[in-house]
Design a protein around this motif. Structure first.
Motif, short mmCIF file in Angstrom:
data_model
loop_
_atom_site.label_atom_id
_atom_site.label_comp_id
_atom_site.label_asym_id
_atom_site.label_seq_id
_atom_site.Cartn_x
_atom_site.Cartn_y
_atom_site.Cartn_z
N LYS A 113 9.79 -6.06 4.82
CA LYS A 113 8.62 -6.72 4.25
C LYS A 113 8.92 -8.21 4.11
O LYS A 113 10.04 -8.66 4.29
CB LYS A 113 8.28 -6.12 2.89
N TYR A 114 7.90 -8.99 3.75
CA TYR A 114 8.02 -10.43 3.59
C TYR A 114 7.54 -10.83 2.20
O TYR A 114 6.62 -10.21 1.66
CB TYR A 114 7.20 -11.16 4.65
N GLU A 151 13.50 -3.46 3.65
CA GLU A 151 12.56 -2.57 4.31
C GLU A 151 11.76 -3.28 5.42
O GLU A 151 10.97 -2.65 6.10
CB GLU A 151 11.56 -2.00 3.30
N LEU A 155 4.23 -8.97 1.12
CA LEU A 155 3.32 -8.70 2.24
C LEU A 155 4.02 -7.79 3.24
O LEU A 155 5.24 -7.84 3.41
CB LEU A 155 2.89 -10.01 2.89
N SER A 156 3.22 -6.98 3.90
CA SER A 156 3.79 -5.91 4.72
C SER A 156 4.36 -6.37 6.06
O SER A 156 5.28 -5.75 6.57
CB SER A 156 2.75 -4.82 4.96
N ASP A 157 3.83 -7.43 6.65
CA ASP A 157 4.35 -7.84 7.96
C ASP A 157 4.37 -9.36 8.10
O ASP A 157 3.84 -10.10 7.28
CB ASP A 157 3.57 -7.20 9.10
N GLN A 166 0.91 -11.30 8.41
CA GLN A 166 0.27 -11.49 7.11
C GLN A 166 0.93 -12.64 6.35
O GLN A 166 0.25 -13.46 5.74
CB GLN A 166 0.38 -10.21 6.29
N ARG A 196 12.69 -4.57 -0.89
CA ARG A 196 11.51 -4.77 -0.03
C ARG A 196 11.86 -5.60 1.19
O ARG A 196 11.37 -5.33 2.28
CB ARG A 196 10.39 -5.41 -0.83
N PRO A 233 -1.83 -8.15 -0.98
CA PRO A 233 -0.37 -7.94 -1.05
C PRO A 233 -0.03 -6.62 -1.73
O PRO A 233 -0.80 -6.12 -2.55
CB PRO A 233 0.12 -9.13 -1.88
N GLU A 234 1.11 -6.07 -1.39
CA GLU A 234 1.59 -4.85 -2.04
C GLU A 234 1.88 -5.11 -3.51
O GLU A 234 1.72 -4.23 -4.34
CB GLU A 234 2.86 -4.35 -1.35
#
Length: 170
Positions: A133-134, A131, A8-10, A13, A128, A157-158
């Motif tokens: 991300k979570y 970077e 997940l990006s943040d 989220q 990730r 999700p990514e």
């Protein structure tokens, strides 16, 4: 043991996904958030590729260095190269050079293979996390993974990947 990993990006989220999994009744001792402010990759147990490469290189050196020593002596015996002028010294030097070649082989091949193949998907997940991300990791049976999958898909999700660790099953 089955695993489901969502990237997940943040943080918001990740916390929302964690709360949704909690509301769905999943056992929360089997759900983990990885990222800044939560568990790290090392705490969770994701493989560090550098450590795996070091282990692989050390393991290979146990047999490559003695093999290189014997091969160096055999090479000197078969070719009859005169390096030092003393037959014993020539063979010993050939063995030492062969052992050095074996050590280099274990370092480059064992270490390189450990980095390239020893980490599996752990390295992309570590990248990730670096970077910012979570990761949400759900552990459990097939049924719990099947129930967690649509919940995590709601959060777009990514990446969403399932794994099975056959080594832990009896």
């Amino acid at each position: 043991m089955n695993y489901l990993v969502a990237v997940l990006s943040d943080r918001m989220q990740a916390e929302s996904a964690y709360t949704a999994l909690e509301k769905a009744g999943l056992p929360m001792d089997k759900v983990a958030i990885l990222g800044k402010g939560y568990r790290s990759a090392d705490e969770f147990g994701l493989i560090n590729p550098q450590e795996e490469a070091r282990k692989q290189a050390t393991l290979m050196s146990y047999w490559l260095v003695p093999f290189g020593f014997v091969a160096g002596i055999a090479f000197n015996l078969s070719t009859g190269f005169v390096i030092v002028g003393n037959p014993f010294g020539d063979r010993l030097l050939g063995g030492v050079l062969g052992a050095i070649a074996g050590a280099m082989g274990s370092f480059f091949v064992g270490g390189g293979a450990g980095i390239a193949f020893g980490s599996g998907d752990a390295l992309p997940y570590r990248n990730r996390l670096n970077e910012g991300k979570y990761l949400i990791v759900v552990q459990g049976s097939d049924a719990s993974i099947r129930s967690a999958t649509p919940i995590l898909r709601q959060f777009d999700p990514e990446a969403l990947q399932g794994y099975t660790d056959y080594n832990l099953q009896t």
